[in-house]
Enzyme design. Sequence first.
Site, mmCIF file in Angstrom:
data_model
loop_
_atom_site.group_PDB
_atom_site.id
_atom_site.type_symbol
_atom_site.label_atom_id
_atom_site.label_comp_id
_atom_site.label_asym_id
_atom_site.label_seq_id
_atom_site.Cartn_x
_atom_site.Cartn_y
_atom_site.Cartn_z
ATOM 1 N N SER A 82 0.656 -1.345 -0.074
ATOM 2 C CA SER A 82 0.049 -0.071 -0.103
ATOM 3 C C SER A 82 1.004 1.179 -0.206
ATOM 4 C CB SER A 82 -0.943 0.037 1.379
ATOM 5 O OG SER A 82 -1.659 1.241 1.412
ATOM 6 N N LEU A 83 0.668 2.068 -0.909
ATOM 7 C CA LEU A 83 1.272 3.560 -0.796
ATOM 8 C C LEU A 83 0.659 4.638 0.030
ATOM 9 C CD1 LEU A 83 1.652 4.127 -4.738
ATOM 10 C CD2 LEU A 83 3.343 3.811 -3.075
ATOM 11 N N LYS A 123 -13.978 -3.676 3.105
ATOM 12 C CA LYS A 123 -14.700 -2.366 2.700
ATOM 13 C C LYS A 123 -16.054 -2.528 3.090
ATOM 14 C CE LYS A 123 -11.792 -0.311 -0.858
ATOM 15 N NZ LYS A 123 -11.775 0.561 -1.970
ATOM 16 N N GLY A 137 -16.794 -3.922 -15.530
ATOM 17 C CA GLY A 137 -16.557 -4.390 -14.086
ATOM 18 C C GLY A 137 -18.069 -3.892 -13.188
ATOM 19 N N ALA A 138 -18.166 -4.969 -12.056
ATOM 20 C CA ALA A 138 -19.205 -4.504 -11.369
ATOM 21 C C ALA A 138 -19.050 -4.823 -10.090
ATOM 22 C CB ALA A 138 -20.494 -5.352 -11.760
ATOM 23 N N ASN A 150 -20.067 -6.616 -17.708
ATOM 24 C CA ASN A 150 -19.071 -7.150 -16.794
ATOM 25 C C ASN A 150 -19.403 -8.766 -17.011
ATOM 26 O OD1 ASN A 150 -17.936 -7.346 -14.245
ATOM 27 N ND2 ASN A 150 -19.719 -8.244 -13.236
ATOM 28 N N VAL A 154 -23.235 -10.886 -15.632
ATOM 29 C CA VAL A 154 -24.254 -10.100 -16.029
ATOM 30 C C VAL A 154 -25.106 -9.774 -14.914
ATOM 31 C CG1 VAL A 154 -26.040 -9.504 -17.823
ATOM 32 C CG2 VAL A 154 -24.071 -10.741 -18.554
#
Length: 275
Positions: A20-21, A71, A133-134, A156, A159
């Site tokens: 991680s930055l 998250k 993407g989804a 995606n 679908v």
Amino acid sequence: MKEISNIKAFGVIGDPIAQSLSPDIHNFWIKKSNISAYYNKFHLQTKCATEDIKALQRFDVQGLNVTMPYKEYAIRAAVNVSETAEKIGVANTLKSTPLGWYADNTDAVGFLNALLSCLENKDLTGKAILLIGAGGAARAVAYILSKQNVDLTIVNRTVSKVDDLITELAPAAKSNSLSDLTNDMDAADIVVNATSLKAGLVDSIEFPDGNGRLFFDLSYGKAPEEILRKASQSGWQTEDGLRMLVEQAALSHELWHGETPDVEAAYQMCQEKIR
Ligand code: NAP
């Protein structure tokens, strides 16, 4: 338990986290502004993420960034959630409050700021945008793009996930499978790739002529090098996710410290670090 120094604790949690930055970015701004704080990285390996995230607040951590795979747990660990994070369903920023964590999602506006910085006239009005993407990141992108005056198409591999995303976050968007990707790309002014760039997908993408159109990949570092090279060879303007990373970090910094940090200086610092 209370911290024993007056240096306020901040950090990022994730698994993996070594690469991680975020500590480089946040400590750069903390030092520049002479804030009495330190930002650490915490490798959290747990099956009780919600409880562990709650516990970090009890240890007097003032703010956290949250990355994969936690998250969604960040929202569950919070007592208050911003409208953006609530809608998207995931949070990447937590701020300590007397009642508990306040959860926000800065990926959405961070992405928008990064995207606008790629456009000469900083204007998205009427643009046809293809989002690939989804997953969690795509949900943040779809949410914020649905609030702009753009013509959004989302594709995606799975679908049903696009259909759910559109229903929940971007009702005016169109959906498609990945099978017609080259034609969908050809019809777009801007292509945003929010997939996790597994080799199979990169190999299968046939880029139509870009003619200077923008291909924006959310990943950064070594991961998107091959796909960005392919895009560039077909005449696309390319952008990786590093600027988005710095923009979303800037919004977290603002939430925690109440000041707008120097995005450009941090972006240059990150570029030098990963080259
Ligand atoms: P995620 O929730 O796991 O979603 C992964 C997405 O990739 C899904 O749409 C998935 O499709 C697709 N995918 C995975 N393998 C595939 C394959 N072989 N072929 C086709 N599609 C495939 O991940 P995320 O959190 O959204 O992250 C996505 C990317 O964004 C990552 O590279 C991440 O590093 C980046 N990101 C960058 C920033 C930044 O600040 N720059 C912030 C957040 C995320 P299915 O739905 O069909 O599985």
